[in-house]
Scaffold this active site. Structure first.
Site, short mmCIF file in Angstrom:
data_model
loop_
_atom_site.label_atom_id
_atom_site.label_comp_id
_atom_site.label_asym_id
_atom_site.label_seq_id
_atom_site.Cartn_x
_atom_site.Cartn_y
_atom_site.Cartn_z
CE1 TYR A 142 -16.26 5.04 38.94
CE2 TYR A 142 -17.01 2.86 39.57
CZ TYR A 142 -17.27 4.20 39.35
OH TYR A 142 -18.54 4.67 39.53
NE ARG A 172 -18.82 1.91 31.59
CZ ARG A 172 -19.90 1.62 32.32
NH1 ARG A 172 -21.08 2.11 31.97
NH2 ARG A 172 -19.82 0.84 33.37
NE ARG A 180 -2.80 17.41 47.12
CZ ARG A 180 -3.05 18.67 46.77
NH1 ARG A 180 -2.07 19.55 46.77
NH2 ARG A 180 -4.28 19.05 46.44
CG HIS A 202 -3.22 20.37 41.31
ND1 HIS A 202 -2.65 20.60 42.54
CD2 HIS A 202 -4.55 20.51 41.50
CE1 HIS A 202 -3.60 20.86 43.42
NE2 HIS A 202 -4.77 20.81 42.82
CE LYS A 244 -18.59 2.51 36.26
NZ LYS A 244 -19.58 3.21 37.06
CD GLU A 303 -25.65 9.32 35.16
OE1 GLU A 303 -25.65 8.18 34.66
OE2 GLU A 303 -24.67 10.07 35.11
CG LEU A 335 -21.38 5.73 33.09
CD1 LEU A 335 -19.93 6.21 33.08
CD2 LEU A 335 -21.58 4.71 34.19
#
Ligand code: PDD
Length: 280
Positions: free
Chosen positions: A33, A52, A99, A101, A143, A176, A200
Site C-alpha cells: 500500500y 516506492r 484460502r 497460503h 510497505k 522508527e 521503511l
C-alpha cells in the site's frame, strides 16, 4: 467535495465500497500500500510514492499487467473527489481466491483506494512517544499490508498516554515509529537510521534530508540506542500524515527543553514551504 473509493477501476462513494471476503489482502495481508497526501488540490510527492509502490510490488512478486492504468485511476479518483486537502490511501493485493497460503497464477490483483479530507494542522505542538519493542518481520522496507505489530505498538503507546510508539530493535536501537520515521538532532546533525530492510524508506525523511542541506545541517545515517535518542537535543517524527512533528518526551522524559526544538521548527517551516511552492 465527496469521500470516494475506487475498487478495481470503479469509482464509488467511500461508504459503498465492497471488497470480496476472500481477498488475499484480508486473509493474509498479501498486498502492498501507499498513503499520499494532497494539498490544495494536488497530490504531493506522488512520483516518489509511485516509485516506492512499484518497488514494494516487485519485492512481493506481484506484477499487475495494468500498472499504468492503476496510476490513472488514482489520479482520476482524487480529481473527482474535489477534496483539496486529502489523505489518499491505495493498495494492491494478490486478489481473491479460496484460502491457500501458496497462490497459483494467474491471479487477478485487487485494487482499492480511498480519498478522505484531513484537517490541516497549522500549529504542531509536539508529541510524546513511548518506546515499544519492535516485533516486526525483517522486511519492513516493503510497505506491506501486514501491520499487526505496528497497530499493537501504537495502541500500547496510546494507552500509556503517548501519541506514537518508538520502536526499538533487539540490539536496543531505535528503528522508527509505528507509522512514521523517527529522527534526532545532535549538535547541528540530523541523525537517522541507515536505510536497512528493518525500516521503511520514508519519503518525508527524504525531504528532510534535502532540507538539511539548505539549513546547513549535517545529515548522518547511523543507529541510535534508545538512551542516545532520549538524550538528543531534539527529536522529531517524519511521515506523510505526521509531516514533521516534534517529539517533546520519550517515555515521560523530556527531550531537550521538553518543547519542540528550534531546528525542528525550522525543518517544519521549510517542509511547509516546499509543499506550498509545490517543490516535490
Ligand atoms: N506511514 N515508517 C513507517 C512504519 C510508516 O508506516 C510510515 C508511513 C513511515 C513514513 O513514511 P512516509 O514519509 O513515506 O510517509 C515510516 C503511513 C503514513 C501510514 O501507514 O499511514
Amino acid at each position: 467535495m465527496r469521500e470516494l473509493a475506487n475498487v478495481n477501476g470503479a469509482i464509488c462513494a467511500l461508504e459503498d465500497a465492497v471488497i470480496p471476503a476472500e481477498d488475499r489482502g484480508c486473509l493474509f495481508g498479501d498486498g502492498v500500500y501507499e498513503v499520499v497526501r494532497a494539498y490544495q488540490g494536488r497530490l504531493w510527492g506522488f512520483r516518489r510514492h509511485w516509485k516506492r509502490f512499484q518497488r514494494s510490488l516487485r519485492e512481493i512478486d506481484l506484477q499487475p499487467a495494468n500498472l499504468e492504468e492503476i496510476r490513472g485511476w488514482i489520479e482520476e479518483t482524487y480529481r473527482s473527489s474535489q477534496i483539496p486537502n486529502a489523505t489518499v490511501y491505495f493498495h494492491l493485493t494478490r486478489g481473491a481466491s479460496p484460502r491457500s497460503h501458496a497462490w497459483s497464477d494467474p491471479l487477478n490483483p485487487s485494487f482499492f483506494m480511498s480519498v478522505r479530507p484531513f484537517a490541516d494542522r497549522a500549529i504542531v505542538a509536539g508529541v510524546k512517544v513511548q518506546s515499544v519493542p519492535d516485533l516486526r518481520w525483517r522486511r519492513c522496507d516493503i510497505k506491506s499490508l501486514n501491520l499487526l505489530p505496528n497497530v499493537l505498538a501504537k495502541q500500547q503507546a496510546r494507552k500509556l498516554g503517548a501519541y506514537e510508539a518508538l520502536l526499538v530493535d533487539n540490539q536496543g536501537n531505535v528503528t522508527e515509529g509505528s507509522s512514521s520515521a523517527a529522527l534526532a538532532i545532535l549538535d547541528r546533525t540530523i541523525v537517522a537510521p541507515p536505510q536497512a530492510p528493518s525500516i521503511l524508506p520514508s519519503i518525508t525523511r527524504e525531504y528532510v534530508e534535502e532540507i538539511a542541506v539548505a539549513l546547513e545541517l549535517a545529515f548522518q545515517q547511523r543507529w541510535l540506542s534508545l538512551a542516545e535518542f532520549r538524550s538528543a537535543g531534539e527529536a522529531f517524527l517524519a511521515g506523510t500524515s505526521d509531516e514533521v512533528t516534534g517529539i517533546t518526551h520519550v517515555d515521560g522524559q523530556a527531550v531537550g527543553s521538553g518543547e519542540v526544538g528550534p531546528w525542528t521548527r525550522e525543518i517544519q517551516k521549510a517542509y511547509r514551504e516546499r509543499i506550498e511552492q509545490r517543490r516535490d
